[in-house]
Design an enzyme around this catalytic site. Structure first.
Site, PDB file in Angstrom:
ATOM      1  N   ALA C  16     -20.726  20.593  11.755  1.00 21.82           N
ATOM      2  CA  ALA C  16     -20.337  19.287  13.403  1.00 21.82           C
ATOM      3  C   ALA C  16     -19.669  18.265  13.070  1.00 21.82           C
ATOM      4  O   ALA C  16     -19.508  17.901  11.418  1.00 21.82           O
ATOM      5  CB  ALA C  16     -22.161  18.309  13.682  1.00 21.82           C
ATOM      6  N   CYS C  17     -19.032  17.824  13.492  1.00 22.31           N
ATOM      7  CA  CYS C  17     -17.733  17.352  13.778  1.00 22.31           C
ATOM      8  C   CYS C  17     -17.107  16.122  14.504  1.00 22.31           C
ATOM      9  O   CYS C  17     -17.489  16.231  15.811  1.00 22.31           O
ATOM     10  CB  CYS C  17     -16.065  17.568  13.083  1.00 22.31           C
ATOM     11  SG  CYS C  17     -16.652  19.641  12.586  1.00 22.31           S
ATOM     12  N   GLY C  18     -16.278  15.008  14.495  1.00 26.14           N
ATOM     13  CA  GLY C  18     -15.779  14.980  15.726  1.00 26.14           C
ATOM     14  C   GLY C  18     -14.014  14.227  15.351  1.00 26.14           C
ATOM     15  O   GLY C  18     -13.825  15.239  14.807  1.00 26.14           O
ATOM     16  N   ARG C  45     -19.813  10.725  13.589  1.00 28.96           N
ATOM     17  CA  ARG C  45     -19.897  12.018  13.425  1.00 28.96           C
ATOM     18  C   ARG C  45     -19.301  13.039  12.320  1.00 28.96           C
ATOM     19  O   ARG C  45     -19.208  13.754  12.099  1.00 28.96           O
ATOM     20  CB  ARG C  45     -18.772  12.323  14.687  1.00 28.96           C
ATOM     21  CG  ARG C  45     -19.311  11.646  15.973  1.00 28.96           C
ATOM     22  CD  ARG C  45     -18.191  12.103  16.923  1.00 28.96           C
ATOM     23  NE  ARG C  45     -18.700  13.935  17.391  1.00 28.96           N
ATOM     24  CZ  ARG C  45     -19.427  14.280  18.764  1.00 28.96           C
ATOM     25  NH1 ARG C  45     -19.889  13.163  18.822  1.00 28.96           N
ATOM     26  NH2 ARG C  45     -19.930  15.369  18.857  1.00 28.96           N
ATOM     27  N   ASN C 208     -14.582  21.425  16.504  1.00 28.15           N
ATOM     28  CA  ASN C 208     -15.684  21.352  16.690  1.00 28.15           C
ATOM     29  C   ASN C 208     -16.716  22.236  16.756  1.00 28.15           C
ATOM     30  O   ASN C 208     -16.815  22.655  18.589  1.00 28.15           O
ATOM     31  CB  ASN C 208     -16.417  19.918  16.849  1.00 28.15           C
ATOM     32  CG  ASN C 208     -17.598  19.194  17.268  1.00 28.15           C
ATOM     33  OD1 ASN C 208     -18.709  19.898  16.132  1.00 28.15           O
ATOM     34  ND2 ASN C 208     -17.959  18.518  18.218  1.00 28.15           N
TER      35      ASN C 208
END
Lengths: 506, 162, 359
Positions: C16-18, C45, C208
């Protein structure tokens, strides 16, 4: 000498407390198993005649009947089983080839049963098909590898010609079963269900009976080695054309519809004289090589103005991948691979049980080969032979098939209990018979509804499985082997299927 | 299937092309008109077994059943001396009241379809299809395994089982 | 280095990411302070296991040279690579990538950049660069080219974005497009090359999501000669963009209709027959390019920055404009911290690309 009798396969068990002597079983059994004796007021059964179709069990109003397997058993022997013995006895009696119907019943490894599916957890949300769109729409036909777009007056236009396609609402079609091998009512049932659901049915090599014309727009018409029922109108009526080279139940073997089944209706549909044997040669006698196949493919395309997809059906054999590649290069728009568990109306048992390879391995091999050669898009791949559930459909698609054909499953929906006696023409369920006593037992209204229900039920299940994987369109499953894992398969099998073993992460 | 008394006109249609000749309609007609409504008791118990209101006809591969057509212009009504045969106002059905029947059998003589059965012992009318007025769905329709016997409403539209 | 530091080359690691991106559509340069502030406002994030930046317009004096950013495990790898580069290019200039000491960072590789001119006679410079990059990354042990465009550069590593940004002295560069990424992988990865943005030529992608159609997309790309060696979703998305935009010459607007195709029910509702048929044809032909599963992605090249969501918008993506600036980000807060007074803020709809182009 004392001639050994046929080994009894079934016992008809009647609960006399429940039997009301209504004689429904006596009237219904085409094999004359049951009889009523007024003198003793008893209904009795000749179990040796029972084929195990369970029709009597289903119509008995008091559930007084149970058909049980195998009472008469030979001495325990790891090598010699009832089947082998039974066949030898039959052959000693007749000196002939042992015939059989339906698909292979040997315990050949069921790879579908050794494959499990993935589902989303945490890192990726699963999708609820009851609340979100979930798409099963499938196109069968050749696709270009890219399209050329031009912008005209700020509108984007496609300039690439798209070959003809079949549009399916679910990746399941009804496989080839001819009028002749099954009854007209059975054909009607499947044809109507296919039209109602938005998929396709297949004439088999039986021609297109005029009662089936209303369903012709969703019909794949078959051209097989006997060329029965093939004329220009037949080709033009269908939605697509399938050249049948082989069949999973009997690779390398032709067909034979005995003359007694060739009634007036069948005679006019197949375009052969009434009462003559309908013989389909083992090969097409105008196809002795791949370039001959190319000629037939293009002859059929010419005859239909290049408006219909033309496909080729072969049995899954050892060399299936290169053969399929050759078929694609010969111009086929779709290739059907029929695995060793594929069904039939009649085949020599020794062929059915021993020739061919499982569909799971064949589909994976063909898909991989076509991709390696960069021609996967040029033809759709339909897997057939032994698809028993929606789980099998999902696995077949993930292994690389565009869609699957079902035959046996569809017939089971119409009542078939796999007694494997289709070739006798005495199908109590009114499916594999032309006897007017028996064919009327299959009301096509009910049959169509049940076949439709099967498609609907499977489609809902496929959507559930897709949603679990976090996928909302079937094209994202096609060839997606990441979603599959093997259980209890050895390395070579995994390699051939192109999947990892359960326990391995991405 | 509930046993609500029905109050709307309805009609049975026979589709001989789907009649498989099992005669289960007769079996279930008998059960439906038995005292216990239990198939085993109706056939093997002590109670008298009723007579089926269905006639089964068969020749070669063709078979069908026949039951009272509940004619609009019913000759049996005209022929009945005692008013035992009467028309139900709500449903338009032709019904038979055994208590009033004197066993003259004029109705049997008059019926053009031959679907009224005599009782030789009691000298009465033994049986005639009452369209299972006590049941939501006629027994023969409900139990026909091939939907060869179907039920339609006044307009001829099919009424299906739930 | 492979064995010790590249676990995510062998496995796909869901993350998961920003993501955040800023573009000046007039091409005016602005400092990296903005992107640094933006990504650092979304520390939640990520989990400190990867972050990075990409900037366009940062090497104006050497803008005609291919700039390779390369990470080395050891001096040997550097020697081998430089030999290789000398054989295949004219090296205009080379230097260590300037960094600042950040105590918390570990496993720091040697980081060098090279400005290269193609002196050989090649048919297509782009295809040649792709081949060279794939060669070095596959054949030379301990070397990894992580940026290979002109007048642009990727800076990335294992750490939080504030650490990585400080380490690479990001605020000191000036560019017209800035994109950044903060990673939350689901298992511990220690290889600096596994951080994002992922780039090839002047393409860069931050992403993401987790692609459920990975298996299909990967095998589809193989049909066209792309072999996914990094086992990352981002790599697949990058190649899909390269295939569709560069090779098949399809506009970004239409690419959105392929990667995040509209539903059949939506297509059937379109009244214009031509438009309907076009969308149907796109899905029919490019079905295997449909990217299924949750994602939000920002793709950039020298002339544009594009944001795209999956077809049912399972990951966040917000866009905004202020004057010539276009902002695309996982969170509005990451935009507002840079530009509190915005002209327009909107949530791009599922499958609808947000496109910023140089004017």
């Amino acid at each position: 000498m004392a001639i050994p009798k046929k080994l009894r396969e079934f016992d008809v068990v009647r609960d006399d407390e429940k039997c009301i002597r209504c004689e429904v079983c006596c009237r219904m059994c085409a094999n004359d198993v049951h009889s009523y004796d007024a003198e003793t007021d008893k209904v009795s059964a000749d179990s040796a005649k029972c084929v195990g179709c369970h029709f009597c069990e289903d119509v008995c109003p008091t559930e007084a009947l149970v058909i049980k397997r195998n009472k008469s058993q030979i001495k325990r022997n790891a090598n010699w089983k009832n089947d082998a013995l039974g066949n030898i006895i039959k052959q000693a009696n007749t000196g002939g080839v042992v015939l059989i119907g339906m698909g292979n019943d040997r315990p050949i490894r069921d790879y579908f049963g050794h494959i499990v599916l993935n589902a989303s957890q945490v890192t990726n949300p699963s999708i609820d098909p009851l609340r979100e769109p979930m798409e099963l729409k499938t196109f069968i036909g050749s696709k270009p590898d890219r399209i050329e777009l031009v912008e005209k007056k700020s509108k984007i236009k496609n300039t690439t010609e798209i070959p003809p396609q079949l549009e399916l609402e679910t990746p399941v079609l009804f496989t080839a079963m001819s009028f002749g091998s099954i009854s007209l009512n059975a054909c009607k049932s499947l044809a109507k269900a296919a039209c109602d659901f938005g998929t396709y049915w297949n004439t088999g090599e039986g021609g297109l009976h005029k009662d089936l014309y209303p369903y012709a727009h969703r019909c794949i018409v078959q051209v097989a080695s006997g060329r029965f029922g093939v004329d220009r109108e037949y080709l033009k009526k269908g939605a697509a054309i399938e050249i049948k080279i082989g069949q999973g139940a009997k690779p390398g073997i032709g067909g034979h519809l005995p003359g007694e089944k060739v009634s007036a209706e069948i005679s006019s549909t197949r375009m052969i004289p009434e009462g003559t044997d309908a013989l389909s040669p083992a090969p097409h006698h105008d196809i002795y090589s791949i370039e001959d196949l190319r000629q037939l493919i293009f002859a059929l395309k010419e005859a239909t103005d290049y408006k219909k997809p033309v496909g080729v059906k072969i049995a899954a054999v050892h060399n299936v991948a290169p053969i399929a590649s050759g078929i694609v290069r010969a111009g086929a728009d779709f290739v059907v691979i029929d695995g060793i568990r594929g069904g039939t109306g009649a085949a020599p048992q020794i062929i059915r049980d021993n020739v061919g390879i499982p569909i799971e391995l064949a589909v994976a091999a063909v898909d991989q080969r076509l991709r390696e050669e960069g021609i996967r898009h040029r033809a759709s791949l339909i897997a057939a032979g032994g698809i028993k559930s929606s789980g099998d459909v999902v696995k077949a698609v993930a292994l690389g098939a565009d869609a699957v054909y079902i035959g046996t499953a569809a017939l089971v929906a119409l009542g078939c209990h796999l007694c494997q006696r289709c070739y006798t023409g005495k199908c109590n369920w009114g499916i594999a018979t032309q006897d007017p006593y028996l064919t009327k037992r299959l009301n096509p209204e009910i049959g169509a509804k049940r076949a439709y229900n099967l498609l609907r039920g499977w489609s809902l299940e496929i959507k559930e499985m897709l949603g679990g994987m976090g996928i909302n369109a079937i094209e994202s499953l096609r060839g997606n082997k990441e979603q599959l894992r093997g259980v209890g398969l050895h390395e070579k099998e995994l390699e051939l299927l192109g999947i990892k073993h359960a326990g391995e992460a991405w | 299937m509930g046993d609500k008394k029905i109050n709307k006109p309805r009609r049975i249609i026979i589709r001989e092309e789907y009649c498989m000749g099992c005669r289960l309609c007769e079996v279930w007609c008998i059960v439906a008109h038995s005292k216990s409504k239990d198939i085993i008791k109706a056939y093997k118990g002590q109670e008298p077994r009723p007579v089926s209101g269905i006639y089964f006809e068969e020749r070669g591969a063709i078979s069908f059943t026949l039951q009272c057509r509940h004619c609009e212009d019913a000759p049996c009504l005209e022929a009945c001396l005692t008013g035992a045969m009467y028309r139900d106002k709500k449903t338009g059905m032709v019904l038979h009241n055994k208590d009033k029947c004197v066993g003259c059998w004029m109705c049997i003589m008059a019926c053009p379809y031959g679907v009224i059965k005599p009782d030789f012992k009691e000298k009465k009318v033994a049986s005639k299809c009452d369209l299972c007025i006590e049941r939501e769905f006629p027994a023969c329709v409900e139990h026909c395994p091939n939907e060869a016997i179907i039920l339609v409403n006044k307009k001829g539209e099919r009424i299906d089982k739930e | 280095m492979r064995k010790r530091l590249i676990p995510d080359i062998d496995y796909r690691v869901p993350s998961a990411c920003g993501v955040t991106g800023i573009m000046n559509q007039k091409g005016e340069l602005f400092s990296g302070e903005a992107i640094y502030a933006s990504i650092c406002n979304m520390l939640e994030r990520g989990n400190g296991l990867g972050s990075g930046f990409v900037a366009y317009g940062i090497y104006p004096e050497l803008k005609d040279y291919w700039c390779f950013h390369i990470m080395y495990e050891n001096e040997k790898a550097k020697e081998n690579t430089e030999d290789y580069l000398k054989r295949n290019f004219g090296i205009k200039h080379s230097e260590p990538i300037p960094t600042k000491k950040v105590k918390s960072l570990k496993f720091i590789p040697l980081l060098w950049r090279y400005f290269l001119g193609i002196e050989k006679n090649v048919e297509s410079a782009e295809d040649y660069i792709i081949k060279v990059v794939m060669d070095i990354n596959k054949e030379i042990e301990g070397a990894f080219v992580f940026s290979s465009g002109k007048n642009m550069g990727i800076f990335k590593g294992v750490g939080n974005p504030d650490e990585i940004g400080e380490f690479f002295r990001v605020p000191e560069y000036k560019g017209y497009i800035w994109v950044s990424h903060n990673r939350f992988p689901t298992n511990s990865v220690g290889w600096w090359g596994g951080a994002h943005p992922f780039g090839i030529l002047d393409w860069s992608v931050v992403h993401n999501g987790e692609i459920s159609s990975y298996g299909v997309n990967k095998r589809y790309l193989e049909n066209f000669g792309y072999f996914c060696t990094l086992s990352t979703d981002t790599e697949v998305i990058t190649y899909l963009f390269d295939l569709l935009v560069r090779r098949h010459k399809i506009a970004f607007e239409t690419v959105g209709n392929i990667l995040s195709a509209p539903f059949w029910s939506q297509i059937e509702r379109i009244e214009n027959k031509e438009e309907r048929e076009l969308l149907k044809t796109l899905r029919m032909v490019y079905g295997p390019a449909l990217v299924n599963g949750p994602f939000s992605v920002i793709v950039a090249n020298s002339s544009c920055m594009v944001g795209l969501n999956d077809r049912i918008k399972l990951r966040p993506l917000v866009a905004a404009t202020k004057g010539d600036f276009l902002y695309i980000s996982s969170e509005e807060a990451a935009i507002k911290i840079v530009s509190p007074q915005l002209d327009k803020v909107w949530m791009p709809r599922a499958g609808e690309p947000t496109i910023g182009k140089l004017m």
